[in-house]
Design a protein around this motif. Structure first.
Motif, PDB file in Angstrom:
ATOM      1  N   MET A 252      39.971  37.149  30.503  1.00  0.00           N
ATOM      2  CA  MET A 252      40.008  37.652  31.576  1.00  0.00           C
ATOM      3  C   MET A 252      39.045  37.298  32.635  1.00  0.00           C
ATOM      4  O   MET A 252      37.978  37.180  32.274  1.00  0.00           O
ATOM      5  CB  MET A 252      40.509  38.842  31.150  1.00  0.00           C
TER       6      MET A 252
ATOM      7  N   ILE B 270      43.125  48.951  31.655  1.00  0.00           N
ATOM      8  CA  ILE B 270      43.107  48.031  30.561  1.00  0.00           C
ATOM      9  C   ILE B 270      42.527  48.217  28.756  1.00  0.00           C
ATOM     10  O   ILE B 270      42.733  47.226  27.914  1.00  0.00           O
ATOM     11  CB  ILE B 270      42.116  46.817  31.174  1.00  0.00           C
TER      12      ILE B 270
ATOM     13  N   LEU C 166      48.149  39.451  35.871  1.00  0.00           N
ATOM     14  CA  LEU C 166      47.656  40.499  35.239  1.00  0.00           C
ATOM     15  C   LEU C 166      49.088  40.936  34.353  1.00  0.00           C
ATOM     16  O   LEU C 166      48.833  40.792  33.094  1.00  0.00           O
ATOM     17  CB  LEU C 166      46.454  41.260  35.434  1.00  0.00           C
TER      18      LEU C 166
ATOM     19  N   HIS D 278      45.023  34.989  41.292  1.00  0.00           N
ATOM     20  CA  HIS D 278      46.217  34.777  41.251  1.00  0.00           C
ATOM     21  C   HIS D 278      47.233  34.101  42.077  1.00  0.00           C
ATOM     22  O   HIS D 278      47.670  33.876  43.115  1.00  0.00           O
ATOM     23  CB  HIS D 278      47.293  35.849  40.281  1.00  0.00           C
TER      24      HIS D 278
ATOM     25  N   VAL E 212      44.310  34.891  32.956  1.00  0.00           N
ATOM     26  CA  VAL E 212      44.087  35.755  33.657  1.00  0.00           C
ATOM     27  C   VAL E 212      43.148  35.473  34.944  1.00  0.00           C
ATOM     28  O   VAL E 212      41.711  35.774  34.585  1.00  0.00           O
ATOM     29  CB  VAL E 212      44.016  37.394  33.794  1.00  0.00           C
TER      30      VAL E 212
ATOM     31  N   TYR F 173      36.556  38.894  28.230  1.00  0.00           N
ATOM     32  CA  TYR F 173      36.449  39.374  29.892  1.00  0.00           C
ATOM     33  C   TYR F 173      35.386  39.167  30.168  1.00  0.00           C
ATOM     34  O   TYR F 173      34.097  39.142  29.820  1.00  0.00           O
ATOM     35  CB  TYR F 173      36.792  40.768  29.824  1.00  0.00           C
TER      36      TYR F 173
ATOM     37  N   GLN G 132      47.123  40.199  42.411  1.00  0.00           N
ATOM     38  CA  GLN G 132      46.439  40.766  41.265  1.00  0.00           C
ATOM     39  C   GLN G 132      46.730  41.426  40.074  1.00  0.00           C
ATOM     40  O   GLN G 132      46.919  41.062  38.732  1.00  0.00           O
ATOM     41  CB  GLN G 132      44.665  41.065  41.757  1.00  0.00           C
ATOM     42  N   ARG G 133      47.012  42.329  40.362  1.00  0.00           N
ATOM     43  CA  ARG G 133      48.013  42.970  39.155  1.00  0.00           C
ATOM     44  C   ARG G 133      48.905  42.268  38.549  1.00  0.00           C
ATOM     45  O   ARG G 133      49.720  42.326  38.210  1.00  0.00           O
ATOM     46  CB  ARG G 133      48.522  44.612  40.082  1.00  0.00           C
TER      47      ARG G 133
ATOM     48  N   PRO H 209      38.845  40.324  36.657  1.00  0.00           N
ATOM     49  CA  PRO H 209      41.051  40.413  36.399  1.00  0.00           C
ATOM     50  C   PRO H 209      41.600  41.688  37.644  1.00  0.00           C
ATOM     51  O   PRO H 209      42.202  41.279  37.967  1.00  0.00           O
ATOM     52  CB  PRO H 209      41.376  40.383  35.103  1.00  0.00           C
TER      53      PRO H 209
END
Length: 375
Positions: free
Chosen positions: A157, A176, A144, A84, A80, A189, A140-141, A160
Motif C-alpha cells: 500500500m 484498514i 483500494l 488510482h 495499492v 504500508y 482512491q477508495r 492509499p
C-alpha cells in the motif's frame, strides 16, 4: 499468508542511489509500515517487492522463496497505488469485481466480496457509477477496494488514503487495520504521515535517503529515537532538539540550552541514569538536548529546577494547547523555540514569561556530530 524479506537491496537510477543496502524482514500477518519523507525511497521499495522495478543488488523473498526473477503476476501481491487508475468504461462495481474473474469464483461469491468491501469503504452507494462521476477521494477508495477484494498473499500500500479528507482518513486508518487483522494478510504500508505510522503499525522502519534509520515498534521509536533525524520526524509536534552545554559543578551536571549571551536557560540534571550516560560520553561539548513537548513543564508560578522563558506563540488545538517559548536568537536573528504541550485550559499570552522545566527521566541527548543518540 506470507513473509516478506529484503536482503541487502540496492536500487539505482543513474547516479542516484534510491535504496542503499536495505534489509528488512516482515513477518506473516504483520502490518509493517515504511515511514519517510518524500523522496526517501518508499515507493521504490514497494515497486521492487512487486516486481515493477528490479534491484541491482540483493534478494527479495516471499515465503523464503526468491522472487527476483518472477514477474509481478507470479508474485501474488496486490499493489495499492497513491493515485488510482480505474477502467473508464467499467462501473465501480465492475472495476472492483474485475480482478476476481480470472479466479473462477462464482457470481455469488464475487458479489459478496465486492459488496462487503464496498460497505467497509463507505462506497456502496457508488457501485453503479462510472469513474468519471467520482471525486478524487472516491476514486482512491474504489482503487483500494479493487485490491482488497483479491485477498492476495501480501498487500503493498503506497499512501492509499493520502487524498482523503481528515475525518475519513481517521476512519480509514481504523478500518484498514481492522480488516487486515480479520483477513490476516501480510501488509507492507508506506507513508510520510507519522500519525498513520504510529496508529497503524505493528512495526515501523524509518527511511531517509534510501537508508533505514531505525526499526522497531511505534513505542520503541517514539520513546527511544536512534538519532536526531528520527527524533525530529516522529511525534506531533516533533521532539524539541536544541544545542546545549553540559557542565559539572560540585558533582552535579547542569544543562544549559543554547541561547543569547547572558540569559540563564539552565537546569540541573536530576535523573541518575541520564547523568551516568552523560558522564560516560566524552563529547558533551557537542551535545543536542531533546524533549517531547508533553515532557516540557510550564507554569505561571515558580517551580523547582526551572528557568524563565518568553511566550513566542500560543496554539489552542482543542484537546491541548501548544505553547511556543523563545530561548533567545541565534547569530542570524532566528529564534530558538521550545514547544510545550499543555492542558487545553492553560492560559498564556505572547510576551508573557513562564517558568520552564523538564520531566527528569524523559530528557534525551544526541551527539551533535554523528546525530546518534547518547541516551
Amino acid at each position: 499468508m506470507a513473509t516478506v524479506k529484503l536482503e541487502n537491496i540496492t536500487k539505482r537510477f543513474g547516479d542516484l542511489i534510491a535504496l542503499d543496502d536495505i534489509t528488512l524482514d516482515i513477518q506473516d500477518q504483520e502490518f509493517f509500515v515504511l515511514l519517510g519523507q518524500t523522496g526517501a525511497g518508499k515507493t521504490t521499495t514497494l515497486r521492487c517487492i512487486a516486481g515493477l522495478d528490479k534491484p541491482e543488488e540483493g534478494t527479495i523473498y516471499l515465503d523464503d522463496v526468491s522472487v527476483n526473477d518472477k514477474t509481478p503476476a507470479e508474485r501474488d501481491v496486490a499493489f495499492v497505488f497513491q493515485s488510482h487508475i480505474l477502467y473508464p468504461h467499467l462501473s465501480v462495481y465492475e472495476n472492483m469485481a474485475f480482478p476476481l474473474h480470472p479466479r473462477k469464483l462464482s457470481a455469488e461469491e464475487i458479489d459478496r466480496r465486492v459488496r462487503d468491501i464496498a460497505q467497509m469503504l463507505h462506497i456502496e452507494h457508488l457501485l453503479m457509477r462510472m469513474p468519471n462521476q467520482l471525486s478524487g477521494g472516491e476514486t482512491q477508495r474504489v482503487g483500494l477496494g479493487r485490491a482488497m477484494v483479491r485477498r492476495p498473499q501480501v498487500f503493498l500500500m503506497d499512501e492509499p488514503i493520502s487524498n482523503l479528507d481528515a475525518k475519513l482518513r481517521t476512519e480509514m486508518r481504523a478500518e484498514i487495520r481492522w480488516r487486515q487483522r480479520e483477513l490476516g494478510t501480510t501488509t507492507f504500508y508506506v507513508t510520510h504521515d507519522q500519525i498513520e505510522a504510529m496508529s497503524m503499525a505493528d512495526r515501523i522502519a524509518v527511511l531517509e535517503a534510501g537508508r533505514i534509520q531505525q526499526l522497531g515498534t511505534p513505542s520503541d521509536i517514539y520513546n527511544h529515537p536512534a538519532n536526531l533525524f528520527v527524533a525530529g520526524f516522529i511525534g506531533n509536534p516533533s521532539m524539541n532538539c536544541i544545542a546545549c552545554d553540559i557542565t559539572s559543578t560540585n558533582g552535579e551536571l547542569h544543562l544549559k540550552l543554547a541561547d543569547d549571551i547572558g540569559s540563564n536557560n539552565s537546569v540541573t540534571i536530576q535523573d541518575a541514569r541520564v547523568a551516568k550516560a552523560l558522564n560516560d560520553n566524552t563529547s558533551n561539548s557537542d551535545t543536542v538536548f531533546g524533549a517531547h513537548a508533553e515532557d516540557v513543564l510550564v507554569s505561571h508560578q515558580s517551580i523547582p529546577n526551572a528557568f524563565q522563558a518568553e511566550v513566542y506563540s500560543v496554539e489552542p488545538l482543542g484537546a491541548e494547547t501548544i505553547v511556543e517559548l523563545t530561548l533567545g536568537t541565534d547569530a542570524v536573528g532566528a529564534h530558538t523555540i521550545l514547544k510545550a504541550c499543555t492542558a487545553p485550559n492553560f492560559a498564556a499570552e505572547i510576551g508573557q514569561h513562564l517558568y520552564v522545566s523538564f520531566v527528569p527521566e524523559r530528557m534525551y541527548f544526541f551527539d551533535k556530530n554523528t546525530g546518534n543518540a547518547i541516551l
